[in-house]
Scaffold this motif. Structure first.
Motif, short mmCIF file in Angstrom:
data_model
loop_
_atom_site.label_atom_id
_atom_site.label_comp_id
_atom_site.label_asym_id
_atom_site.label_seq_id
_atom_site.Cartn_x
_atom_site.Cartn_y
_atom_site.Cartn_z
N LYS A 23 0.86 -1.06 -0.15
CA LYS A 23 0.05 -0.02 -0.03
C LYS A 23 0.82 1.27 0.03
O LYS A 23 2.13 1.28 0.80
CB LYS A 23 -0.93 0.02 1.26
N PHE A 24 0.70 2.22 -0.69
CA PHE A 24 1.35 3.56 -0.83
C PHE A 24 0.43 4.58 -0.75
O PHE A 24 -0.73 4.73 -1.46
CB PHE A 24 2.05 3.61 -2.17
N VAL A 25 0.75 5.36 0.38
CA VAL A 25 -0.15 6.52 0.74
C VAL A 25 0.69 7.90 0.82
O VAL A 25 1.72 7.82 1.58
CB VAL A 25 -0.82 6.39 1.88
N LYS A 26 0.37 8.77 -0.07
CA LYS A 26 1.16 9.98 0.07
C LYS A 26 0.31 11.21 0.57
O LYS A 26 -0.89 11.14 0.25
CB LYS A 26 1.82 10.50 -1.21
N PRO A 27 0.88 12.31 1.15
CA PRO A 27 -0.11 13.31 1.58
C PRO A 27 -0.37 14.09 0.31
O PRO A 27 -0.08 14.30 -0.79
CB PRO A 27 1.12 14.18 1.92
N GLY A 66 -2.54 -4.23 6.25
CA GLY A 66 -3.52 -3.49 7.07
C GLY A 66 -4.54 -2.76 6.53
O GLY A 66 -4.38 -2.44 5.29
N ASP A 67 -5.19 -1.90 7.17
CA ASP A 67 -6.20 -1.08 6.66
C ASP A 67 -5.46 0.23 6.37
O ASP A 67 -4.22 0.47 6.46
CB ASP A 67 -7.15 -0.70 7.65
N TRP A 68 -6.26 1.04 5.45
CA TRP A 68 -5.57 2.30 5.23
C TRP A 68 -5.61 3.65 6.26
O TRP A 68 -4.81 4.51 6.01
CB TRP A 68 -6.39 2.73 4.04
N PHE A 69 -6.35 3.22 7.17
CA PHE A 69 -6.69 4.37 8.15
C PHE A 69 -5.21 4.99 8.79
O PHE A 69 -5.00 6.14 8.91
CB PHE A 69 -7.40 3.60 9.36
N ASP A 70 -4.39 3.96 9.21
CA ASP A 70 -3.08 4.50 9.86
C ASP A 70 -2.26 5.23 8.96
O ASP A 70 -1.41 6.03 9.46
CB ASP A 70 -2.44 3.40 10.79
N LYS A 71 -2.20 4.76 7.82
CA LYS A 71 -1.20 5.03 6.62
C LYS A 71 -1.89 6.69 6.45
O LYS A 71 -1.10 7.64 6.31
CB LYS A 71 -1.37 4.55 5.54
N VAL A 72 -2.97 6.96 6.28
CA VAL A 72 -3.78 8.17 6.04
C VAL A 72 -3.25 9.31 7.15
O VAL A 72 -2.94 10.38 7.02
CB VAL A 72 -5.16 8.11 5.90
N THR A 73 -3.33 8.51 8.52
CA THR A 73 -2.73 9.43 9.71
C THR A 73 -1.50 10.29 9.32
O THR A 73 -1.07 11.19 9.75
CB THR A 73 -3.01 8.70 11.02
#
Length: 318
Positions: free
Chosen positions: A70-74, A95-102
């Motif tokens: 999973k890759f999450v960027k601001p 896992g879920d996306w939630f903690d990465k978004v935080t």
């Protein structure tokens, strides 16, 4: 009593062997990885938020396996920010996306790896001899050499993951952190050891360390149970005991610990029945870089209060 136990643990140097050609083994492995391109594919995820852009990221790892993260960027970037590689527990997934978004909401770009053939989307294409019973520690143990061990490939995936993260727009390559619990804690240590550009490692009650000690402590109903199963079903007379622990030495994170250059915040619980504290301290005591020990005296292999807050603060201070 707890403080006495910590003092005793801080003197422990491990029981499992370190192969004589350990450094050559990992030099050869990293040379193989250097020939692997950093090319990757981004697929927009169905999950999106106003604060971050979420993607499925795929790359080809050593041996040709298709590996997922999973890759999450601001979404709102203020220049170059920290990067964080997250590693998950045994048999689990990213896992879920939630903690990465935080994290992304605080300007931190995140990549969360799925280990090959476990609970996520990464494939395990490793064809090996022998029965692995029910786990990955001994996968490849029946091959003629240790180059076919499952965790050799996973450890190289960690390095490739961080190299990809460092190449991303908006990521400061001098501000890379790694973090995980249990198997993820072990992978954070292995990654920091094999990829010297990592600046911060926060391993939590790490797995994959001091296999012989775990077996000697009868850890037969924990993460290390595969070793006991190996002896019970495949080697009841222990004629292969020395061979087994010698090969496991190549993927024992205590043997990688002295390579780490990053700052390490090492988190452990003294009541851990899954990854016994002695096995964890075999690794901690061999880390020679700047390090801090965080001890939860009455906690084991479980949620640890205040830890997530500390991780975020450390990353923001990179």
């Amino acid at each position: 009593m707890a403080n006495d136990k910590v003092e005793d643990l801080l003197k422990y140097r491990g029981s499992s062997p370190k192969p004589d050609d350990f450094d050559a083994y990992w030099a050869r492995a990293l040379n193989e990885l250097d020939d692997q391109p950093l090319a990757y594919e981004l697929v927009v995820a169905q999950f999106q938020t106003p604060l971050a852009e979420c993607y499925h990221l795929y790359f080809t790892g050593v041996g040709g396996a298709r590996v997922h993260a999973k890759f999450v960027k601001p979404k709102a970037s203020n220049g170059m920010g920290p990067g964080l590689a997250l590693f998950h527990g045994y048999h689990s997934n990213s896992g879920d996306w939630f903690d990465k978004v935080t994290y992304a909401a605080h300007g931190i770009t995140v990549i969360a790896l799925d280990c090959r053939g476990q609970g996520g989307l990464s494939e395990d294409n490793l064809a090996v001899k022998g029965n692995t019973l029910k786990g990955h520690i001994i996968r490849g143990i029946d091959e003629g050499n240790a180059d076919r061990l499952y965790y050799r490939h996973v450890f190289l995936d960690l390095v490739q993951t961080v190299r990809i993260l460092k190449s991303m727009d908006g990521v400061d390559p001098d501000k890379i952190g790694v973090h995980g619990c249990s198997q993820g804690g072990a992978l954070a240590i292995a990654c920091a050891a094999l990829e010297p550009s990592v600046k911060l490692a926060i391993p939590v009650y790490p797995f994959l360390t001091d296999y012989k000690k775990a077996w000697e402590m009868d850890a037969t109903s924990s993460a290390y149970e595969e070793i006991a199963y190996f002896f019970r079903f495949l080697d009841p007379l222990h004629t292969r005991q020395d061979e087994l622990f010698h090969k496991l030495g190549y993927i024992d994170i205590q043997n990688l610990a002295d390579r780490i250059e990053a700052k390490v915040i090492f988190v452990t619980g003294l009541a851990d029945p899954v990854c016994p504290p002695y096995t964890q301290f075999a690794t901690y005591n061999k880390i020679t870089s700047d390090k801090e020990l965080v001890v939860y005296h009455e906690y084991g292999h479980e949620y640890l209060p205040f830890l997530s807050d500390r991780v975020l603060q450390e990353l923001l201070n990179l």
